[in-house]
Design a protein around this motif. Structure first.
Motif, mmCIF file in Angstrom:
data_model
loop_
_atom_site.group_PDB
_atom_site.id
_atom_site.type_symbol
_atom_site.label_atom_id
_atom_site.label_comp_id
_atom_site.label_asym_id
_atom_site.label_seq_id
_atom_site.Cartn_x
_atom_site.Cartn_y
_atom_site.Cartn_z
ATOM 1 N N GLY A 121 0.755 -1.354 0.095
ATOM 2 C CA GLY A 121 0.035 -0.164 -0.132
ATOM 3 C C GLY A 121 0.861 0.634 0.277
ATOM 4 N N GLY A 122 2.295 1.009 -0.423
ATOM 5 C CA GLY A 122 3.414 2.235 -0.609
ATOM 6 C C GLY A 122 4.661 2.050 0.730
ATOM 7 N N LYS A 123 5.025 3.134 0.755
ATOM 8 C CA LYS A 123 6.233 3.147 1.729
ATOM 9 C C LYS A 123 5.850 4.093 3.407
ATOM 10 N N LEU A 124 6.872 3.949 4.155
ATOM 11 C CA LEU A 124 6.644 4.372 5.697
ATOM 12 C C LEU A 124 7.789 3.890 6.064
ATOM 13 N N ILE A 125 8.378 5.229 6.727
ATOM 14 C CA ILE A 125 9.995 5.484 7.070
ATOM 15 C C ILE A 125 9.538 4.929 8.457
ATOM 16 N N VAL A 126 10.375 4.179 9.314
ATOM 17 C CA VAL A 126 10.788 3.886 10.724
ATOM 18 C C VAL A 126 12.221 3.946 11.165
ATOM 19 N N GLU A 127 11.695 4.544 12.473
ATOM 20 C CA GLU A 127 13.047 4.427 13.239
ATOM 21 C C GLU A 127 12.614 4.705 14.081
ATOM 22 N N TRP A 128 14.006 3.180 14.962
ATOM 23 C CA TRP A 128 13.745 2.627 16.535
ATOM 24 C C TRP A 128 14.771 4.043 16.849
ATOM 25 N N ALA A 129 14.931 5.022 17.793
ATOM 26 C CA ALA A 129 15.986 5.923 18.264
ATOM 27 C C ALA A 129 16.448 5.416 19.152
ATOM 28 N N GLU A 130 17.504 5.989 19.178
ATOM 29 C CA GLU A 130 18.655 5.256 20.744
ATOM 30 C C GLU A 130 17.657 5.883 22.105
ATOM 31 N N ASN A 131 17.513 6.193 22.156
ATOM 32 C CA ASN A 131 15.712 7.184 23.691
ATOM 33 C C ASN A 131 14.895 5.765 23.598
ATOM 34 N N GLY A 132 14.718 4.561 22.629
ATOM 35 C CA GLY A 132 13.998 3.270 22.569
ATOM 36 C C GLY A 132 12.408 3.356 21.889
ATOM 37 N N HIS A 133 12.601 4.810 21.165
ATOM 38 C CA HIS A 133 10.846 4.751 21.111
ATOM 39 C C HIS A 133 11.146 4.569 19.651
ATOM 40 N N VAL A 134 10.631 4.199 19.075
ATOM 41 C CA VAL A 134 10.076 4.311 17.679
ATOM 42 C C VAL A 134 8.805 5.160 16.606
ATOM 43 N N PHE A 135 9.711 5.539 15.931
ATOM 44 C CA PHE A 135 8.817 6.418 15.561
ATOM 45 C C PHE A 135 8.556 5.948 13.576
ATOM 46 N N MET A 136 7.791 6.336 13.170
ATOM 47 C CA MET A 136 6.951 5.971 12.466
ATOM 48 C C MET A 136 6.560 7.497 11.372
ATOM 49 N N THR A 137 6.570 7.056 10.454
ATOM 50 C CA THR A 137 6.582 8.644 8.840
ATOM 51 C C THR A 137 6.146 7.945 8.157
ATOM 52 N N GLY A 138 4.550 8.763 7.221
ATOM 53 C CA GLY A 138 3.797 8.281 6.768
ATOM 54 C C GLY A 138 3.014 8.622 5.332
ATOM 55 N N PRO A 139 3.373 9.332 4.438
ATOM 56 C CA PRO A 139 1.977 10.358 3.856
ATOM 57 C C PRO A 139 0.780 10.105 4.551
ATOM 58 N N ALA A 140 0.003 11.350 4.559
ATOM 59 C CA ALA A 140 -1.002 11.747 4.649
ATOM 60 C C ALA A 140 -1.669 12.071 3.378
ATOM 61 N N GLU A 141 -3.353 11.731 3.649
ATOM 62 C CA GLU A 141 -4.102 12.435 2.204
ATOM 63 C C GLU A 141 -5.328 12.011 3.157
ATOM 64 N N LEU A 142 -6.217 13.381 2.204
ATOM 65 C CA LEU A 142 -7.754 13.628 2.914
ATOM 66 C C LEU A 142 -8.925 12.653 2.195
ATOM 67 N N VAL A 143 -8.940 11.739 2.754
ATOM 68 C CA VAL A 143 -9.942 10.694 2.404
ATOM 69 C C VAL A 143 -11.159 11.132 2.847
ATOM 70 N N PHE A 144 -11.328 12.685 3.715
ATOM 71 C CA PHE A 144 -13.272 12.590 4.497
ATOM 72 C C PHE A 144 -13.017 13.614 5.036
ATOM 73 N N THR A 145 -14.099 14.765 4.792
ATOM 74 C CA THR A 145 -14.188 15.953 5.439
ATOM 75 C C THR A 145 -15.705 16.072 6.544
ATOM 76 N N GLY A 146 -16.215 16.349 7.356
ATOM 77 C CA GLY A 146 -17.495 16.425 8.051
ATOM 78 C C GLY A 146 -17.315 17.470 8.999
ATOM 79 N N GLU A 147 -18.789 17.053 9.899
ATOM 80 C CA GLU A 147 -18.784 18.150 11.307
ATOM 81 C C GLU A 147 -19.602 17.268 11.490
ATOM 82 N N LEU A 148 -19.176 17.312 13.225
ATOM 83 C CA LEU A 148 -20.156 16.604 14.630
ATOM 84 C C LEU A 148 -20.924 17.659 14.947
ATOM 85 N N THR A 149 -21.937 17.470 15.057
ATOM 86 C CA THR A 149 -23.085 17.826 15.251
ATOM 87 C C THR A 149 -23.476 17.151 16.563
#
Length: 183
Positions: free
Chosen positions: A154-182
């Motif tokens: 489905g596409g590409k992601l960038i993943v980094e296991w940082a030195e602080n132990g946390h895993v960071f994931m970066t991926g593209p964002a696309e608008l798929v829906f807009t709406g209003e909550l009432t």
């Protein structure tokens, strides 16, 4: 911040021309201890553990990113592996809550290809937690650096296991829906 079943995730939005182009998510610290993944192998880490399914033995590395993953590094990712072994591994007795199954081909130390059989969902085009678990498994097995590009159906992601132990994931964002909550 985004609340998930695995806890609150912190998202950083990357803007391009005042629109969100990509999102970086702190996926937290991976769980590596067998009983906490959970997997019925009582060791601190399950790395390169042989697993036999359907008369095939493959080395497995287990990681939890809030959900269990069994990662298999292979020379080629085939439908026979994903569609044939994936569902059998998902339900293997070693996994009391079943598991997600990732088949991974290492392209180089910075790029990997992954296909996933998701627990309870079958084959999917992508899996964020699976990409993170795979990146961690790559480091644990000495196959990749701590930052990798994960190529998924489905596409590409960038993943980094940082030195602080946390895993960071970066991926593209696309608008798929807009709406209003009432109310």
């Amino acid at each position: 911040n985004l609340e998930t079943k695995a806890g609150i995730k912190i998202l950083h939005l990357n803007l391009l021309a005042n629109k969100v182009a990509s999102v970086r998510v702190d996926m937290g610290i991976p769980i590596l201890e067998g009983k906490n993944i959970p997997v019925a192998i009582d060791r601190e880490k399950i790395i390169n553990e042989p697993l036999t399914v359907a008369k095939q033995t493959l080395p497995m590395t287990c990681v939890s990113m809030g959900n269990p993953h069994a990662v298999f590094f292979v020379s080629e990712i085939t439908d026979d592996l994903v569609l044939g072994l994936g569902p059998q591994i998902e339900k293997h007795p070693l996994f009391p809550r079943r598991t997600n199954v990732e088949f991974v081909k290492v392209i180089n130390r910075h790029e990997i290809e992954m296909r996933v059989w998701e627990r309870g969902a079958a084959i999917t085009l992508a899996c964020g937690t699976g990409s993170c678990a795979t990146a961690v498994a790559g480091v644990l097995n000495g196959k990749t650096d701590r930052k990798v590009e994960v190529q998924l159906d489905g596409g590409k992601l960038i993943v980094e296991w940082a030195e602080n132990g946390h895993v960071f994931m970066t991926g593209p964002a696309e608008l798929v829906f807009t709406g209003e909550l009432t109310n």
